[in-house]
Structures are given as C-alpha cells and as structure tokens.
Design a protein around this motif. Sequence first.
Motif, short mmCIF file in Angstrom:
data_model
loop_
_atom_site.label_atom_id
_atom_site.label_comp_id
_atom_site.label_asym_id
_atom_site.label_seq_id
_atom_site.Cartn_x
_atom_site.Cartn_y
_atom_site.Cartn_z
N THR A 2 0.83 -1.19 0.00
CA THR A 2 0.00 0.00 0.00
C THR A 2 0.86 1.24 0.00
O THR A 2 2.07 1.20 0.11
N THR A 3 0.19 2.40 -0.05
CA THR A 3 0.91 3.67 0.01
C THR A 3 1.57 3.87 1.36
O THR A 3 2.42 4.74 1.52
N THR A 4 1.21 3.11 2.37
CA THR A 4 1.85 3.23 3.67
C THR A 4 3.13 2.41 3.75
O THR A 4 3.84 2.45 4.75
N GLY A 5 3.41 1.63 2.71
CA GLY A 5 4.55 0.73 2.76
C GLY A 5 4.20 -0.59 3.42
O GLY A 5 5.06 -1.39 3.74
N VAL A 6 2.91 -0.86 3.61
CA VAL A 6 2.46 -2.05 4.31
C VAL A 6 2.06 -3.11 3.30
O VAL A 6 1.39 -2.82 2.32
N ARG A 7 2.48 -4.36 3.54
CA ARG A 7 2.03 -5.45 2.68
C ARG A 7 0.54 -5.63 2.86
O ARG A 7 0.04 -5.75 3.96
N THR A 8 -0.17 -5.68 1.74
CA THR A 8 -1.62 -5.72 1.76
C THR A 8 -2.12 -7.00 1.11
O THR A 8 -1.52 -7.47 0.14
N PRO A 9 -3.21 -7.60 1.61
CA PRO A 9 -3.80 -8.73 0.91
C PRO A 9 -4.09 -8.37 -0.54
O PRO A 9 -4.33 -7.21 -0.86
N PRO A 91 -3.59 -15.72 5.34
CA PRO A 91 -4.15 -14.42 5.75
C PRO A 91 -3.20 -13.70 6.69
O PRO A 91 -2.28 -14.30 7.26
N PRO A 92 -3.39 -12.40 6.88
CA PRO A 92 -2.58 -11.65 7.85
C PRO A 92 -2.66 -12.31 9.23
O PRO A 92 -3.63 -12.99 9.57
N ALA A 93 -1.64 -12.08 10.03
CA ALA A 93 -1.54 -12.72 11.35
C ALA A 93 -2.75 -12.41 12.23
O ALA A 93 -3.17 -13.26 13.03
N CYS A 94 -3.30 -11.21 12.10
CA CYS A 94 -4.44 -10.84 12.94
C CYS A 94 -5.66 -11.72 12.66
O CYS A 94 -6.47 -11.97 13.55
N TRP A 95 -5.79 -12.20 11.41
CA TRP A 95 -6.94 -13.02 11.02
C TRP A 95 -6.68 -14.52 11.15
O TRP A 95 -7.62 -15.32 11.16
N ARG A 96 -5.42 -14.90 11.22
CA ARG A 96 -5.07 -16.31 11.13
C ARG A 96 -5.75 -17.18 12.19
O ARG A 96 -6.28 -18.26 11.87
#
Length: 234
Positions: A2-9, A91-96
Amino acid sequence: MTTTGVRTPARAGVRGGIDGVLERMRALEAAWPARDGVAVFNRVYLSVTEEVNRRVAAGCFTDRAAAAELDVRFAGRYLAAVDLARSGGRPPACWRPLFQLRGHPAVKPLQFALAGINAHIGHDLAVALVDTCRSRGLEPSAMEGDFHRIGRMLVAMEERIREELMPGPDVLDVADPLTHLVGSWTLEAARNAAWASFRALWAVRTLPELSEELTDRLDASVGMVGRCLLTPLG
C-alpha cells in the motif's frame, strides 16, 4: 504494497461501494454453515455495515464521502483475508487464528465474534484510516469526529452482540471461564488503541520501512490477542 509501505492482501478493494460490500457479505452468509466461526463474525459485521450504510445515507457523518470510503477500505481488508484463505493463501496474522480455529467445537460463538472484531478493529482499522486519509488528502483531525461517531455505534452494538451470543443464563458465574475470557477484552479499548496506531502509522507514512515494520508488529500482536480469545473452553 500500500501507500503506507504495508504489505496488503491481494484484494483489499471492493467494487460497488458499500452496496458491493453488503452483497459480498450476504453471499458469504449464504455459503457458510451457521456455526462456522468466520460465519459468526460475518453476521455481526454484516449488521454493522448495514447500520453504517443507513447512517451514511442519512447524512450522519461530517464527511459522508470519506466515511463511505473508509467503510469500503476497512471491509475490503476483511474480504481480502477471506479470499486468501479460500485460495489456500496465508491471511494476515491478525486473522489467522479465526480462520484456523473456525470449526473448533470447543470455541463458543461469542469467542468467534470477538476474535473477528479484534482482528478488524485492532489492525485493519488503523491501516484503512491511513489509506483513506492519503487517498482524500486529509489530516487525521479531519476524520476524528466521524471515527468517534462510528465508535459509539460499535460500542452500543457490542453490548447487544454479547447479550445475543453469551450462552446460558443472563448472569453467568464469575468463575465461568467464558465470562473471564470475554471480560478481558472490550471494543472500547481496542478502538482507542486503533486510533493511537493510526496516528503512529500516519507519523511515519513517509518512512516505508519503518511503516511496514510497525504494521507487521501490530498485525502480530493483534493476532496473539485473537489466539487468546479463541482458547477452547469445552
């Protein structure tokens, strides 16, 4: 990324605005068994999104367009996690934890609902706020009022969710493990933490490596809380 530099699904956007979000959630509700852990959260989130849609249409927000965009970007992160899990991705760790334990017979429906809310509020909300502000050229202060309006609505709905999904008599024994577990987490605290995380991510938005590291740490820590919320109690 993303524009934040964050890996996005891979699929963090949803076509058709809030109506498109609602269409996808209703399709998921029809496809999954009622007892499925992700389905439990999906039903809760569907009711929340329907209420947000009504309030956007009624002009309850200071910036209706920004509130609608935030809702779609926010929901898109959950739906992207669903798509990743369906395709065999990670999925991201928060959803895993929710996806891994969605069929566990000793996890109660309320635990599934709160674990999903924890993942979505604890991690996804902060990132969606950053993306919305960047997209619309807004400073965080411009979103704060509407953020708290949505938050007050969510806190009221959390009380209803707990009442509907808490098993047994109206007042469980204080020693009951479920009472102890769900009493250790509140949406109000998660929402306040999300706003603080958003401000931190916004402050480092021009530093991609730091922004990505901060978001990854947030993702992991929210996932740990989710794992605790889904402790089997049977």
